[in-house]
Enzyme design. Sequence first.
Site, PDB file in Angstrom:
ATOM      1  N   CYS A  29       0.861  -1.168   0.000  1.00 16.20           N
ATOM      2  CA  CYS A  29       0.000   0.000   0.000  1.00 16.20           C
ATOM      3  C   CYS A  29       0.899   1.220   0.000  1.00 16.20           C
ATOM      4  CB  CYS A  29      -0.957  -0.011   1.187  1.00 16.20           C
ATOM      5  SG  CYS A  29      -0.612   1.198   2.443  1.00 16.20           S
ATOM      6  N   CYS A  32       2.188   2.617   3.306  1.00 11.65           N
ATOM      7  CA  CYS A  32       3.287   1.894   3.971  1.00 11.65           C
ATOM      8  C   CYS A  32       4.603   2.223   3.296  1.00 11.65           C
ATOM      9  CB  CYS A  32       3.091   0.391   3.960  1.00 11.65           C
ATOM     10  SG  CYS A  32       1.593  -0.220   3.248  1.00 11.65           S
ATOM     11  N   ASP A 423      16.892  15.670 -35.371  1.00  8.80           N
ATOM     12  CA  ASP A 423      18.182  15.645 -36.031  1.00  8.80           C
ATOM     13  C   ASP A 423      17.895  15.154 -37.453  1.00  8.80           C
ATOM     14  OD1 ASP A 423      21.055  15.762 -35.950  1.00  8.80           O
ATOM     15  OD2 ASP A 423      21.040  13.580 -36.052  1.00  8.80           O
TER      16      ASP A 423
HETATM   17  P1  ADP Z   1      23.693  15.943 -39.077  1.00 13.08           P
HETATM   18  O1  ADP Z   1      23.466  17.180 -38.298  1.00 13.08           O
HETATM   19  O2  ADP Z   1      22.892  15.946 -40.338  1.00 13.08           O
HETATM   20  O3  ADP Z   1      23.470  14.707 -38.284  1.00 13.08           O
HETATM   21  P2  ADP Z   1      26.620  16.018 -38.743  1.00 13.08           P
HETATM   22  O4  ADP Z   1      26.601  17.087 -37.713  1.00 13.08           O
HETATM   23  O5  ADP Z   1      27.017  14.660 -38.328  1.00 13.08           O
HETATM   24  O6  ADP Z   1      25.247  15.957 -39.568  1.00 13.08           O
HETATM   25  O7  ADP Z   1      27.602  16.508 -39.905  1.00 13.08           O
HETATM   26  C1  ADP Z   1      27.438  17.770 -40.516  1.00 13.08           C
HETATM   27  C2  ADP Z   1      28.185  17.887 -41.818  1.00 13.08           C
HETATM   28  O8  ADP Z   1      29.588  17.765 -41.596  1.00 13.08           O
HETATM   29  C3  ADP Z   1      27.845  16.821 -42.833  1.00 13.08           C
HETATM   30  O9  ADP Z   1      26.746  17.201 -43.596  1.00 13.08           O
HETATM   31  C4  ADP Z   1      29.116  16.771 -43.650  1.00 13.08           C
HETATM   32  O10 ADP Z   1      29.126  17.817 -44.609  1.00 13.08           O
HETATM   33  C5  ADP Z   1      30.208  17.060 -42.651  1.00 13.08           C
HETATM   34  N1  ADP Z   1      30.810  15.834 -42.111  1.00 13.08           N
HETATM   35  C6  ADP Z   1      30.748  15.391 -40.850  1.00 13.08           C
HETATM   36  N2  ADP Z   1      31.459  14.260 -40.697  1.00 13.08           N
HETATM   37  C7  ADP Z   1      31.963  13.947 -41.910  1.00 13.08           C
HETATM   38  C8  ADP Z   1      32.761  12.879 -42.422  1.00 13.08           C
HETATM   39  N3  ADP Z   1      33.205  11.871 -41.670  1.00 13.08           N
HETATM   40  N4  ADP Z   1      33.066  12.898 -43.731  1.00 13.08           N
HETATM   41  C9  ADP Z   1      32.637  13.899 -44.523  1.00 13.08           C
HETATM   42  N5  ADP Z   1      31.880  14.905 -44.101  1.00 13.08           N
HETATM   43  C10 ADP Z   1      31.542  14.961 -42.810  1.00 13.08           C
HETATM   44 MG    MG Z   2      23.777  13.131 -36.894  1.00 11.88          MG
END
Ligand code: ADP
Ligand code: MG
Length: 751
Positions: A29, A32, A423
């Site tokens: 309960c 308690c 995202d």
């Molecule tokens: P989101 O916000 O769409 O999840 P991220 O923040 O992970 O994307 O990445 C943002 C941008 O940075 C990507 O669109 C790309 O242009 C660049 N980027 C990030 N990581 C990589 C990678 N490993 N190789 C090439 N481009 C990258």
């Molecule tokens: Mg991401």
Amino acid sequence: MSVSSATTSAATEPREARDVVLTVPEMDCAGCAQRIQDRLRTVEGVADAAGQPVSRRLKVQYDPGVVTVDRIREEVGRLGYAAREDQLGGEELGAPSIWRGPAAVRTWVSGAFMATALIARAVGDSAVLIELPVEDLRLAGLLFIAAAAVGGWNFFPKGIRSARALSLDMNFLMTIAILGAVGIGEYLEAGAIAFLFSLAELLERFSVDRVRRSIETLVDLSPEMATVLVGSEEVRRYVDDVVPGDEVVVRPGERIPVDGVVERGGSGVNQAPVTGESMPVDKVVGDEVFAGTVNGEGHLRVRVTRGATDTTLARMIHLVEEAEGRRTKSERFVERFARWYTPVVTVAAVFVAFGPPLMFGSDFGEWFVRGLTLLVIACPCALVISTPVAVVSGITAAARNGVLIKGGLHLESMGDIRVVAFDKTGTLTRGHPEVVEVVPAPDSDADRAAILGWAARLEARSEHPLARAIVRANGEEMGSGGEIVPGSEDREASATTVAAAADASDANDFESLRGMGVRGRIGGEVWQIGRPELFADTGGLDTDIDRLREDGRTVVLVGPKRSPVGLLALSDQPRPGAADAVARLRKAGVEHVVMLTGDDARTAASVGRGVGIDEIRAGLMPEEKVRAVEELERRYGPVAMVGDGVNDGPALAAASVGIAMGAAGSDTALETADIALLGDDLAKLAYLYTLSRRGRGVIRQNITAAIVLKGGLAIGVPLGWVSLIVAVIVGDMGASLAVTGNSLRLARVRP
Ligand code: ADP
Ligand code: MG
């Protein structure tokens, strides 16, 4: 009060905190549970204690240097409850014994005495058996006393113990009420309180049990046995004895007993029990499968990756059980209220019983019964139970639909959400980008294959979805045998040698630029791949960049920092159903839907258009996503952030509610999020939102109803409008049943 909070622990701040979870079978309960936890918090060395009446568990945070578990159990024992360190088995928690246990037998016997007494009185009763100063005892009276004694036995022992521990509880109040009623010759009232209150207790146990059993339906999903391959022989084993690395055979139609990876065979697997997705998912060699899901028509051999206590399902059950312990705002309010309510009403009861007769010479018997009635109303049970039953009912309903809510707190907060922020990559889009175009820079002599090869070499060590897509595209290009044309002779880079080099990639030179790209060394020079901003100029690729972004492609440049040698365009499909999910969220009442992304604005806009997003914030670095969430919160109110839970952890943490998608199999996602969608189905968001709003509503209704009912009855008592029997039936039994019944409605919300 939450286990981690320290409001009562200032004096006993632990040097070392340890948690123990005790099972208290009789703590069924709410009153308690609260009393036990309040009591423990006063014990030295106990930092915090939280009683969970639905699961009958008691979570205690203590300092092992100051107090032992035995000492804690002893303290609980002083209040009349046995506390054990092990978990309860299913049978002990199960319902059948409720109507047949000792408490039930006493209740039925007490009821039989009541019935006979009422009949005896109706037919004219006997002569006086014993002459007493207050009320002469006749046969009916004797039978009422018997009813009071037998029914009251449910309260006396605990009542006396709690009196000795100087803590006011329901058992004590009932003991006083019953003895008091007998003392003044109100035999009928004494019997009625004892019988009806015993019955109320049984009903409360029964209804809370129904809520609890909804958790057990989750436990029932975990198979007990697995068929393990030992050499070429198949052996049946308890899943607890199956360890990672074992190989398990799953026949058609069987429930998959473990988390693992398909080694051989293929099948459509119904993952509804874990992810809530009703369509079977095709599993082929290399795919992950989860314990509790149901194999379709194929024969599977699965390599076990997690022990039985570690499976996604086991963690899910564990988190659901834990959820009751995380107090919601409403619960904290109720606890504070109850701590004040019970003593106040008890004092009022004493005053009502003795005040008017002493001051105005009113009829003592009548006012004493009114005092007893107030004592009955002083029990906070229905009030205290009102929130936990709603929370447990809501959270289990969600879990059965593949939505894991990690605490009542998050259920409540989710109901307050104004904004949903998504995202982009992997959330609104599938997260499986593909390289769709490779364009060499006009003044570069590199060709397609060379650019792809360099890109793959740079990305070999990155975990980013774009990186994986690029490495995969390069592999396919080489595998196809077509375009393996060596690049310019002065660079060392034919696609083949690049790929070979990528395996042995120089680890020291790899640098991940979070949210931007990747940097590495090729042929003695620093190269990079990623957002165009990383480069000093765009190498004459502007028109291509614009054109591709307009089409919703993600564009990354590759080359030395001063000037890129080419670009790669990647395309990620919006998730099917994303538009529908957003529309449903809006219909359910979300005001503002936002996309947060590190990608370019035009690319994001092209994805967002089809999905029906209100606002796009593009080009964000990970920490800018956090700031965006905070800003949205200031502008519109509480924000839910939806992400993959892996590389958007900070933004999830910053939001009022962080929701991770596709969390099955991902420990990080399960851990970082407040709420996890185990599957990939965005449509579950609208369900979650509706359920949370409904849940928040039920909690409020429950609390309001309990307070208004108790308050109304309490005011009615001195006015003579509320009889003792009405107080028990309406104020206690009725209220408890109403709040549990109302809570069970949450199970009916459908995705
Ligand atoms: P989101 O916000 O769409 O999840 P991220 O923040 O992970 O994307 O990445 C943002 C941008 O940075 C990507 O669109 C790309 O242009 C660049 N980027 C990030 N990581 C990589 C990678 N490993 N190789 C090439 N481009 C990258
Ligand atoms: Mg991401």
